[in-house]
Design a protein around this motif. Structure first.
Motif, PDB file in Angstrom:
ATOM      1  N   UNK A 127       0.830  -1.210   0.000  1.00 21.70           N
ATOM      2  CA  UNK A 127       0.000   0.000   0.000  1.00 21.70           C
ATOM      3  C   UNK A 127       0.862   1.258   0.000  1.00 21.70           C
ATOM      4  N   UNK A 128       0.382   2.241  -0.720  1.00 25.07           N
ATOM      5  CA  UNK A 128       1.041   3.541  -0.775  1.00 25.07           C
ATOM      6  C   UNK A 128       0.959   4.208   0.590  1.00 25.07           C
ATOM      7  N   UNK A 129       2.032   4.942   0.931  1.00 30.24           N
ATOM      8  CA  UNK A 129       2.028   5.696   2.181  1.00 30.24           C
ATOM      9  C   UNK A 129       3.029   6.833   2.056  1.00 30.24           C
ATOM     10  N   UNK A 130       2.571   8.033   2.323  1.00 32.11           N
ATOM     11  CA  UNK A 130       3.456   9.192   2.233  1.00 32.11           C
ATOM     12  C   UNK A 130       3.944   9.393   0.810  1.00 32.11           C
ATOM     13  N   UNK A 131       5.248   9.486   0.665  1.00 32.79           N
ATOM     14  CA  UNK A 131       5.848   9.684  -0.664  1.00 32.79           C
ATOM     15  C   UNK A 131       5.917   8.390  -1.471  1.00 32.79           C
ATOM     16  N   UNK A 132       5.664   7.267  -0.834  1.00 33.02           N
ATOM     17  CA  UNK A 132       5.752   5.955  -1.482  1.00 33.02           C
ATOM     18  C   UNK A 132       4.439   5.609  -2.158  1.00 33.02           C
ATOM     19  N   UNK A 133       4.539   5.104  -3.385  1.00 31.41           N
ATOM     20  CA  UNK A 133       3.353   4.633  -4.097  1.00 31.41           C
ATOM     21  C   UNK A 133       3.708   3.340  -4.822  1.00 31.41           C
ATOM     22  N   UNK A 134       2.687   2.675  -5.290  1.00 31.44           N
ATOM     23  CA  UNK A 134       2.862   1.429  -6.029  1.00 31.44           C
ATOM     24  C   UNK A 134       2.320   1.654  -7.427  1.00 31.44           C
ATOM     25  N   UNK A 135       3.117   1.326  -8.437  1.00 28.81           N
ATOM     26  CA  UNK A 135       2.668   1.446  -9.821  1.00 28.81           C
ATOM     27  C   UNK A 135       2.506   0.042 -10.391  1.00 28.81           C
ATOM     28  N   UNK A 136       1.563  -0.099 -11.300  1.00 26.23           N
ATOM     29  CA  UNK A 136       1.331  -1.380 -11.952  1.00 26.23           C
ATOM     30  C   UNK A 136       2.102  -1.404 -13.259  1.00 26.23           C
ATOM     31  N   UNK A 137       2.927  -2.432 -13.413  1.00 22.66           N
ATOM     32  CA  UNK A 137       3.727  -2.591 -14.628  1.00 22.66           C
ATOM     33  C   UNK A 137       2.870  -3.206 -15.736  1.00 22.66           C
ATOM     34  N   UNK A 138       3.358  -3.148 -16.961  1.00 24.35           N
ATOM     35  CA  UNK A 138       2.614  -3.680 -18.102  1.00 24.35           C
ATOM     36  C   UNK A 138       2.249  -5.153 -17.934  1.00 24.35           C
ATOM     37  N   UNK A 139       3.086  -5.920 -17.218  1.00 23.75           N
ATOM     38  CA  UNK A 139       2.806  -7.344 -17.021  1.00 23.75           C
ATOM     39  C   UNK A 139       1.872  -7.603 -15.839  1.00 23.75           C
TER      40      UNK A 139
END
Length: 128
Positions: free
Chosen positions: A75-87
């Motif tokens: 989970x994203x928190x603060x400056x950290x986020x999660x991106x979904x890659x093409x795969x």
């Protein structure tokens, strides 16, 4: 009042240390010497061709510049986020910029990827 026997203190301490720490999330990377590094101390990089929180580094690029992968459910928190890659896999990003290591960095603290092809840069928290 009952006193706890000294022989039970190690058992009690062990039980407390093994207690699940759910809810306490560790950041996916840390700052060291002004740059972001992964859990092994390997330098993290950003890629100028990434945009809108999306990774443009796929195929051979991702083999040379392995993404900092996020576990399912991260989970994203603060400056950290999660991106979904093409795969469909997940990758950590800092301030919206996906993060990578570099295969030519052989030991913690190596920064051989900085400035490569004019588009790879050491990830520095204060730069964002």
């Amino acid at each position: 009042m009952r006193r706890i026997s000294h022989r039970f203190i190690p058992l009690l301490a062990g039980a407390l240390l093994s207690w699940p720490l759910s809810g306490l999330a560790a950041e996916p990377a840390m700052e060291k010497d002004g740059m972001l590094v992964d859990a092994k101390g390997m330098t993290l990089y950003t890629y100028d061709k990434d945009s809108d929180g999306k990774s443009a580094c796929v195929g051979q690029c991702a083999q040379n510049w392995p993404p900092l992968m996020a576990e399912a459910g991260a989970k994203a928190e603060g400056e950290w986020s999660v991106v979904t890659r093409d795969d469909g896999s997940s990758q950590w990003a800092y301030d919206g910029k996906p993060l990578y290591t570099f295969v030519m960095d052989k030991k913690a603290g190596d920064v051989t990827g900085d400035g490569k092809m004019g588009v790879w840069h050491v990830a520095k928290p204060e730069a964002y």
